[in-house]
Design a protein around this motif. Structure first.
Motif, PDB file in Angstrom:
ATOM      1  N   HIS A  64       0.821  -1.215   0.000  1.00 41.78           N
ATOM      2  CA  HIS A  64       0.000   0.000   0.000  1.00 41.78           C
ATOM      3  C   HIS A  64       0.855   1.265   0.000  1.00 41.78           C
ATOM      4  CE1 HIS A  64      -3.092  -2.939   1.107  1.00 41.78           C
ATOM      5  NE2 HIS A  64      -3.957  -2.052   0.667  1.00 41.78           N
ATOM      6  N   LEU A  65       2.036   1.182   0.579  1.00 41.14           N
ATOM      7  CA  LEU A  65       2.946   2.333   0.522  1.00 41.14           C
ATOM      8  C   LEU A  65       3.363   2.597  -0.916  1.00 41.14           C
ATOM      9  CD1 LEU A  65       4.690   4.497   1.875  1.00 41.14           C
ATOM     10  CD2 LEU A  65       6.478   2.763   2.162  1.00 41.14           C
ATOM     11  N   LEU A  66       3.710   1.535  -1.647  1.00 43.23           N
ATOM     12  CA  LEU A  66       4.086   1.695  -3.055  1.00 43.23           C
ATOM     13  C   LEU A  66       2.911   2.222  -3.873  1.00 43.23           C
ATOM     14  CD1 LEU A  66       6.225  -1.538  -3.633  1.00 43.23           C
ATOM     15  CD2 LEU A  66       7.044   0.823  -3.431  1.00 43.23           C
ATOM     16  N   ALA A  67       1.705   1.699  -3.599  1.00 39.99           N
ATOM     17  CA  ALA A  67       0.520   2.173  -4.321  1.00 39.99           C
ATOM     18  C   ALA A  67       0.260   3.644  -4.023  1.00 39.99           C
ATOM     19  CB  ALA A  67      -0.691   1.331  -3.940  1.00 39.99           C
ATOM     20  N   TYR A  68       0.441   4.035  -2.771  1.00 40.65           N
ATOM     21  CA  TYR A  68       0.226   5.429  -2.368  1.00 40.65           C
ATOM     22  C   TYR A  68       1.223   6.353  -3.051  1.00 40.65           C
ATOM     23  CZ  TYR A  68       0.042   9.487   0.794  1.00 40.65           C
ATOM     24  OH  TYR A  68      -0.064  10.744   1.317  1.00 40.65           O
ATOM     25  N   LEU A  69       2.494   5.968  -3.021  1.00 46.18           N
ATOM     26  CA  LEU A  69       3.523   6.799  -3.656  1.00 46.18           C
ATOM     27  C   LEU A  69       3.313   6.869  -5.164  1.00 46.18           C
ATOM     28  CD1 LEU A  69       6.687   5.638  -1.671  1.00 46.18           C
ATOM     29  CD2 LEU A  69       5.366   7.746  -1.368  1.00 46.18           C
ATOM     30  N   LEU A 112      -4.049   4.042   7.164  1.00 50.02           N
ATOM     31  CA  LEU A 112      -4.057   2.616   6.846  1.00 50.02           C
ATOM     32  C   LEU A 112      -2.667   2.010   6.986  1.00 50.02           C
ATOM     33  CD1 LEU A 112      -5.520   0.103   5.747  1.00 50.02           C
ATOM     34  CD2 LEU A 112      -5.088   0.961   3.441  1.00 50.02           C
ATOM     35  N   LEU A 113      -1.641   2.742   6.575  1.00 46.25           N
ATOM     36  CA  LEU A 113      -0.270   2.251   6.705  1.00 46.25           C
ATOM     37  C   LEU A 113       0.118   2.047   8.168  1.00 46.25           C
ATOM     38  CD1 LEU A 113       1.482   4.487   4.000  1.00 46.25           C
ATOM     39  CD2 LEU A 113       0.744   2.108   3.781  1.00 46.25           C
ATOM     40  N   VAL A 114      -0.318   2.970   9.017  1.00 43.31           N
ATOM     41  CA  VAL A 114      -0.043   2.838  10.456  1.00 43.31           C
ATOM     42  C   VAL A 114      -0.746   1.612  11.018  1.00 43.31           C
ATOM     43  CG1 VAL A 114      -0.353   3.924  12.710  1.00 43.31           C
ATOM     44  CG2 VAL A 114       0.362   5.298  10.757  1.00 43.31           C
ATOM     45  N   ILE A 115      -1.984   1.364  10.569  1.00 41.51           N
ATOM     46  CA  ILE A 115      -2.737   0.202  11.051  1.00 41.51           C
ATOM     47  C   ILE A 115      -2.043  -1.090  10.660  1.00 41.51           C
ATOM     48  CG2 ILE A 115      -4.896  -1.078  10.736  1.00 41.51           C
ATOM     49  CD1 ILE A 115      -6.319   1.608  10.546  1.00 41.51           C
ATOM     50  N   PHE A 116      -1.534  -1.155   9.442  1.00 40.86           N
ATOM     51  CA  PHE A 116      -0.851  -2.368   8.997  1.00 40.86           C
ATOM     52  C   PHE A 116       0.404  -2.640   9.817  1.00 40.86           C
ATOM     53  CE2 PHE A 116      -2.863  -1.956   4.587  1.00 40.86           C
ATOM     54  CZ  PHE A 116      -3.795  -2.942   4.877  1.00 40.86           C
ATOM     55  N   LEU A 117       1.060  -1.582  10.288  1.00 41.89           N
ATOM     56  CA  LEU A 117       2.274  -1.766  11.090  1.00 41.89           C
ATOM     57  C   LEU A 117       1.958  -2.058  12.549  1.00 41.89           C
ATOM     58  CD1 LEU A 117       4.841   0.881   9.807  1.00 41.89           C
ATOM     59  CD2 LEU A 117       4.843  -1.571   9.433  1.00 41.89           C
ATOM     60  N   SER A 118       0.952  -1.387  13.108  1.00 41.10           N
ATOM     61  CA  SER A 118       0.681  -1.511  14.547  1.00 41.10           C
ATOM     62  C   SER A 118      -0.437  -2.489  14.876  1.00 41.10           C
ATOM     63  CB  SER A 118       0.331  -0.129  15.122  1.00 41.10           C
ATOM     64  OG  SER A 118      -0.860   0.354  14.532  1.00 41.10           O
ATOM     65  N   GLY A 119      -1.293  -2.834  13.890  1.00 30.17           N
ATOM     66  CA  GLY A 119      -2.401  -3.738  14.158  1.00 30.17           C
ATOM     67  C   GLY A 119      -3.663  -3.016  14.586  1.00 30.17           C
ATOM     68  N   SER A 120      -3.547  -1.955  15.302  1.00 27.92           N
ATOM     69  CA  SER A 120      -4.697  -1.133  15.684  1.00 27.92           C
ATOM     70  C   SER A 120      -4.218   0.307  15.821  1.00 27.92           C
ATOM     71  CB  SER A 120      -5.310  -1.620  16.996  1.00 27.92           C
ATOM     72  OG  SER A 120      -4.393  -1.447  18.058  1.00 27.92           O
ATOM     73  N   GLN A 121      -5.140   1.223  15.786  1.00 28.82           N
ATOM     74  CA  GLN A 121      -4.753   2.631  15.824  1.00 28.82           C
ATOM     75  C   GLN A 121      -5.781   3.444  16.583  1.00 28.82           C
ATOM     76  OE1 GLN A 121      -2.067   4.154  14.931  1.00 28.82           O
ATOM     77  NE2 GLN A 121      -2.812   6.218  15.394  1.00 28.82           N
ATOM     78  N   ARG A 122      -5.322   4.158  17.577  1.00 30.80           N
ATOM     79  CA  ARG A 122      -6.200   5.055  18.322  1.00 30.80           C
ATOM     80  C   ARG A 122      -6.231   6.418  17.629  1.00 30.80           C
ATOM     81  NH1 ARG A 122      -7.426   3.101  23.401  1.00 30.80           N
ATOM     82  NH2 ARG A 122      -6.254   1.242  24.005  1.00 30.80           N
ATOM     83  N   ILE A 123      -7.405   6.993  17.613  1.00 30.28           N
ATOM     84  CA  ILE A 123      -7.569   8.303  17.009  1.00 30.28           C
ATOM     85  C   ILE A 123      -8.529   9.103  17.892  1.00 30.28           C
ATOM     86  CG2 ILE A 123      -9.430   7.470  15.493  1.00 30.28           C
ATOM     87  CD1 ILE A 123      -8.477   9.520  13.399  1.00 30.28           C
ATOM     88  N   SER A 124      -8.207  10.347  18.135  1.00 31.71           N
ATOM     89  CA  SER A 124      -9.022  11.170  19.024  1.00 31.71           C
ATOM     90  C   SER A 124     -10.386  11.453  18.400  1.00 31.71           C
ATOM     91  CB  SER A 124      -8.303  12.480  19.338  1.00 31.71           C
ATOM     92  OG  SER A 124      -8.234  13.301  18.189  1.00 31.71           O
ATOM     93  N   PHE A 125     -11.322  11.822  19.249  1.00 30.04           N
ATOM     94  CA  PHE A 125     -12.687  12.098  18.817  1.00 30.04           C
ATOM     95  C   PHE A 125     -12.708  13.184  17.733  1.00 30.04           C
ATOM     96  CE2 PHE A 125     -16.944  13.734  18.962  1.00 30.04           C
ATOM     97  CZ  PHE A 125     -17.747  12.660  19.300  1.00 30.04           C
ATOM     98  N   GLY A 126     -12.040  14.306  18.012  1.00 32.39           N
ATOM     99  CA  GLY A 126     -12.028  15.406  17.052  1.00 32.39           C
ATOM    100  C   GLY A 126     -11.321  15.051  15.759  1.00 32.39           C
ATOM    101  N   ALA A 127     -10.183  14.341  15.873  1.00 33.74           N
ATOM    102  CA  ALA A 127      -9.433  13.952  14.676  1.00 33.74           C
ATOM    103  C   ALA A 127     -10.235  12.988  13.816  1.00 33.74           C
ATOM    104  CB  ALA A 127      -8.100  13.332  15.074  1.00 33.74           C
TER     105      ALA A 127
END
Length: 327
Positions: free
Chosen positions: A37-42, A87-102
């Protein structure tokens, strides 16, 4: 968008962050999926930025069609950048927290740019209709001022159709759970997590999505049905082939965009088929933006020539620079 919620609503809301689940079944392939996905994004960024660069640099491409196409490419770059880094962060960490406002900011920007893309596709359809069906009046109608006006209208309409339902949803009560079964903050999953009654907000968003998609689709159908009739009447086979070649790439992009988005958003019950929704969203946010530059460049002789000329100028500059430095 940081002020979406009133202070009173924020105090009532127990949830201050969400967890993006992503694709749980593919976590063991996280590194591989990250690289793909990184290659596709770039590649998407490079392809779209290349279209913008050659359109600005080559005076032969200073036409309304390429102005709309370069604007479309710029919006596409912003569109994928709201989702794929997450999505790239999720693939590396498995899960991702994101704030309510963000989370709500991401949902707003994603939907705003997505709606703008569809309005731009409708404008591109009208541009081709005028160029082929009304060639004598084309340059008079599609003046620079009109081109800027149409792009502005696309942005304003995209903002208005998205802002109202997203602001209403952000003011709903969220008391748990906070796991979003998606790889980004989308309207449907957020509405399903709310503790408040969101049926009216869902219907409002559904109706707005219906208006955005079907208005742009009807404009495209009107434009291309008239284009087909005009092309069939052309006396020369070479003229017919040239006219079809300039429109075929746009039709392919239209099919990809409308197909995936109608599957995701044009159904009243957003709770169904979350897994298939994620797959369709992946096509819409990763595959389609990757294919768009290739479709427009590989099937367009003017872009081919502009690219060749640009490469020749770069080679000439490097050659002269080398001779200057090494006499």
């Amino acid at each position: 968008m940081g002020m979406l919620m009133t202070e009173a609503t924020r105090n009532e809301t127990a949830i201050q962050e969400f967890i993006l689940e992503g694709f749980p079944a593919a976590q063991h392939l996280g590194v591989l999926l990250f690289l793909v996905h990184l290659l596709a994004y770039l590649a998407s960024l490079v392809g779209n930025m290349l279209i913008i660069a050659i359109t600005c640099e080559d005076h032969r491409l200073h036409t309304p069609m390429y102005f709309f196409l370069s604007t479309f490419s710029f919006v596409e770059c912003c569109f994928i950048s709201t989702v794929i880094p997450q999505l790239l962060v999720i693939f590396l960490s498995g899960s991702q927290r994101i704030s309510f406002g963000a989370c709500f900011t991401q949902a707003f920007v994603f939907l705003f740019l997505g709606a703008t893309v569809f309005f731009l596709l409708a404008v591109l359809s009208l541009d081709r209709y005028l160029a082929i069906c009304k060639p004598l009046h084309y340059h008079t109608i599609m003046s620079p001022r009109m081109c800027f006006f149409l792009v502005t209208v696309c942005l304003v309409l995209g903002f208005l159709f998205v802002a109202i339902p997203v602001v209403k949803l952000s003011r709903s009560l969220y008391c748990g759970p906070n796991v979003i079964p998606h790889f980004f903050c989308d309207f449907g999953p957020l509405a399903n997590l709310s503790c408040s009654e969101t049926r009216s907000i869902k219907m409002l968003f559904f109706n707005f999505a219906l208006i955005v998609l079907f208005t742009s689709l009807l404009i495209a159908v009107f434009a291309y049905s008239n284009i087909v009739v005009t092309i069939v009447r052309l006396p020369s086979a070479r003229e017919r082939q040239r006219a079809f070649s300039t429109c075929s790439s746009h039709l392919i992009v239209l099919s990809l965009m409308f197909g995936s988005c109608m599957f995701i958003y044009i159904k009243p019950k957003q709770t169904s088929r979350l897994d298939t929704n994620r797959e369709a969203a992946l096509v819409n946010t990763v595959l389609t933006p990757l294919l768009n530059p290739a479709i427009y460049t590989l099937r367009n002789k003017q872009v081919h020539q502009a690219l060749r000329d640009a490469v020749s100028r770069v080679k000439y500059y490097i050659y002269n620079r080398k001779n200057t430095l090494c006499p």
